[in-house]
Design an enzyme around this catalytic site. Structure first.
Site, PDB file in Angstrom:
ATOM      1  CG  ASP A 398      51.979  54.197  17.287  1.00  0.00           C
ATOM      2  OD1 ASP A 398      52.781  54.568  17.862  1.00  0.00           O
ATOM      3  OD2 ASP A 398      51.606  53.561  16.649  1.00  0.00           O
ATOM      4  CE  LYS A 520      70.293  56.160  -4.692  1.00  0.00           C
ATOM      5  NZ  LYS A 520      70.483  55.485  -3.149  1.00  0.00           N
TER       6      LYS A 520
END
Length: 711
Positions: A398, A520
């Protein structure tokens, strides 16, 4: 007499009617659950299917005989949820909301099996029995041999049994740590609302539950209502390292449920926001339950088991042949022998062929290997699995949390070096919160200040992973004290992040007078408000007008970062000189958007990523040197998987990859077996699958967007 007989008949008729009503009610409840599956799909099929994500709210809730509150989808007011009177019958039909654990063999039965079964053990115990009979009949006085043989077999069985029992106990302890807290639930008693705190096991299809940030989701649920920007961490199921947003709107008809943004699955976690949701699958019917069912199949024999079994069969044949030959030779010997002598001689000949030290030698060797593996944080559940590592030719791994750290990290800060190019900073240790001249310091200070993360303790952060990544970078570079000083600066006005705007805004007092505005968010949203850019340094003298050529450079850098599977944020700021008595409380988001956001000065781009674990690249290269292929299997996007695979040398760092190097879920969709293995019947379909998998086995290095059931 007739009256009594009629009374009995009436009772029987009433009982039959009651049974019919119960059966009809149970069937009605089963049909409700059938409505939750995709049309034409078998509920018992191993793959996960549901239509809950494509149905309209009203139709879905009505199909489960549930009800929305008087306030609509939030269900915070008025009678809502399932009818309490139906709970006993629903529980009988649906069962408890828990995944059926695999059947465990009784530990004492397992001990007896490990001591007394297997051809090798049967041979040794046969020898012990023969020796015992000879001693009992007075034909032998060798007590030592059978005692030693029995002790060897029992000791080997005990060692293996105890080691595997310890590993299982540790796994059970880890599972026990994952208990789910009581779930806020609403049910109705006719027209009355009843707010309950139910154990997760008591939840039923149709239950309306309430979720908040930090909650572990107790069943498969459909989101009815949620706060803007709600996020769920699906890493445990899908491998996505970044939390996924959730919205209530119905999904398209043919979209897969595992990618639906209006579903949340059992065992995942709410990272941000609150929600009202309706339970639709519980227990073994959940996505996690389907995964659990798919891995309950019988364990295949290890290479060591096959080899030892083959060896023991040969030894058994040789031993029996030698024993029979000795028996026949003694019977045909002209010199007469007693029956005790003949049997003892034959047993000795048979026993001499059996390497009685094999079992303890193998067991102890595997135990030593198991101890060494535990020193590397590897839990060995079956001793013979250790040996398998010695003959591995392919490793499938994984990505999230295995090859990568499972933790979003700030990796790049990109800013203008000159008007035609940008520079990338990857070392943030030389940044300072009070440094207004260098762009990396200005960027990181803005990323920390304009941030919704809460620091709840040393190394403990609460917030979205991208925000936390910026905060952790600041703490690592400056220390928690200086970060707290930056965070504690007065907030005059702020616009929190939401999924519509895709940015957040903060206004704070500036040290030299006036105010400092910070913006932002998604680069395309931030750049839209930027008329200027810092070039070279963070001083005001370095501010240049934003040209189209500079926008193209930013766009190219953004695409480059995204190509490396990094999440990209842009940051900008500007100075303002509003009067000290300016009433910030009367500001609205629309006013701020019109008056405060235009004219921003672009500072740079943040590149955030779940980075590879230290040592992974070296481990992959060591595997390659040993002719072991490494394959990444991930639920993440193909671009993310490929970028990480290139970084850790699973695939070569080049653009033109061979066919079948990267396999996606779309390619796997109709090419995985419906049972435990493939049908090899020579049909056209079997030949098609064979051709596909022959190529995949040789060339595949990244399998992306793979579901847990595929894994």
């Amino acid at each position: 007499m007739a009256a009594a007989k009629a009374k009995v008949q009436n009772k029987r008729a009433s009982a039959r009617q009651s049974v019919s009503l119960i059966v009809a009610k149970a069937e009605d409840m089963r049909q409700r659950q059938v409505l939750l599956y995709e049309q034409g799909k078998d509920p018992e099929e191993r793959d996960y299917h549901t239509s809950a994500h494509t149905q309209d709210f009203a139709a879905l809730v009505k199909s489960q005989n549930s009800r929305l509150g008087s306030d609509g989808l939030q269900c915070k007011d008025g009678a809502a949820g399932i009818e309490i009177a139906e709970v006993p019958d629903l529980t009988l039909v649906s069962g408890k909301n828990k995944i059926t654990p695999p059947k465990k063999e009784n530990i004492w039965v397992r001990l007896l099996r490990q001591i007394f079964t297997g051809i090798f053990n049967v041979l040794l115990w046969g020898t012990v029995c023969v020796e015992g009979v000879l001693i009992y009949t007075g034909n032998s006085d060798d007590i030592v041999t059978p005692i030693i043989l029995a002790s060897v077999v029992i000791a080997a069985g005990l060692l293996q049994w105890w080691t595997e029992l310890q590993a299982e106990s540790l796994m059970d302890a880890l599972s026990g740590m994952q208990a789910t807290a009581a779930v806020p639930t609403v049910r109705r008693n006719k027209t009355e609302r009843q707010d309950l705190m139910l154990d997760a096991e008591d939840l039923l299809p149709g239950d309306i539950i309430f979720l908040k940030s930090g909650d572990r989701i107790p069943a498969d649920v459909r989101i009815l209502w949620c706060t803007d920007g709600m996020e769920v961490d699906n890493a445990a199921l899908t491998g996505e390292s970044i939390p996924e947003p959730r919205i209530p709107a119905a999904a398209e008809k043919d979209s897969p449920p595992t990618q639906a943004k209006n579903l949340a699955f059992y065992g995942t976690t709410v990272m941000k926001g609150n929600a009202t949701a309706m339970v639709f699958f519980t227990g073994d019917r959940t996505f996690l339950g389907k995964i659990a069912a798919s891995i309950k199949s019988a364990r295949s024999k290890s290479t060591l088991e096959i080899q030892i079994e083959h060896f023991v069969h040969r030894i058994a044949i040789v031993a029996v042949c030698v024993g029979l030959a000795s028996l026949i030779a003694n019977l045909l010997d002209p010199k007469p022998h007693s029956m005790g002598y003949i049997i003892s001689n034959a047993a000795g000949a048979l026993f001499a062929q059996v390497p009685e030290g094999l079992i303890p030698t193998v067991t102890i060797s595997l135990m030593i290997a198991s101890e060494k593996m535990s020193g590397r944080n590897v839990l060995v559940r079956k001793l013979d699995a250790v040996e398998t590592l010695g003959c591995v030719s392919v490793v499938c791994s994984d990505k999230t949390g295995t090859l990568t750290a499972g933790d979003m990290t700030l990796r790049d800060m990109v800013h203008f070096k000159d008007e035609g190019s940008m520079s990338t900073a990857t070392d943030f240790s030389n940044t300072f919160p009070d440094d207004r001249k260098t762009l990396p310091s200005k960027m990181l200070r803005g990323g920390v200040r304009n941030n919704a993360t809460v620091i709840s303790g040393p190394g403990k952060y609460v917030g979205s992973p991208t925000e936390v990544a910026l905060m952790k970078a600041g703490v690592k570079a400056w220390g928690q004290g200086k970060v707290k000083d930056v965070m504690d600066n007065v907030t005059l006005y702020e616009i929190p992040f939401d999924s519509a705007n895709k940015y957040m805004f903060v206004a704070e007092p500036y040290h030299a007078g006036g105010q400092l505005f910070s913006l932002k968010g998604a680069p395309e949203r931030v750049i839209k408000f930027c008329d200027y850019a810092y070039v070279g340094t963070g001083e005001e003298a370095s501010i240049k007008p934003m040209t189209q050529a500079m926008r193209d450079v930013i766009d190219a850098e953004q695409k480059n970062l995204m190509k490396q599977a990094k999440r990209v944020l842009g940051i900008a700021e500007r100075r303002e000189n509003l009067p000290q008595d300016f009433d910030w409380d009367k500001c609205t988001n629309d006013h701020a958007k019109d008056k405060f956001l235009p004219g921003m000065v672009f500072i740079g781009l943040f590149g955030i990523q779940d980075p590879p674990k230290p040592g992974v690249k070296q481990a992959v290269e060591a595997c390659h040197a040993a002719s072991v292929n490494v394959i990444m299997i991930t639920g993440d996007h193909p671009d993310t998987g490929v970028a990480i695979a290139k970084e850790i040398s699973i695939i070569p760092n080049r653009e033109d990859l061979p066919n079948y190097t990267v396999i996606t879920d779309k390619e796997l969709h109709d090419k995985v077996p419906s049972g435990e293995t493939f049908e090899d019947d020579g049909s056209e379909e079997a030949l098609r699958l064979e051709a596909f998998w022959k190529e995949v086995v040789v060339h595949a290095r990244v399998l992306a967007r793979v579901t847990p059931i595929h894994k």
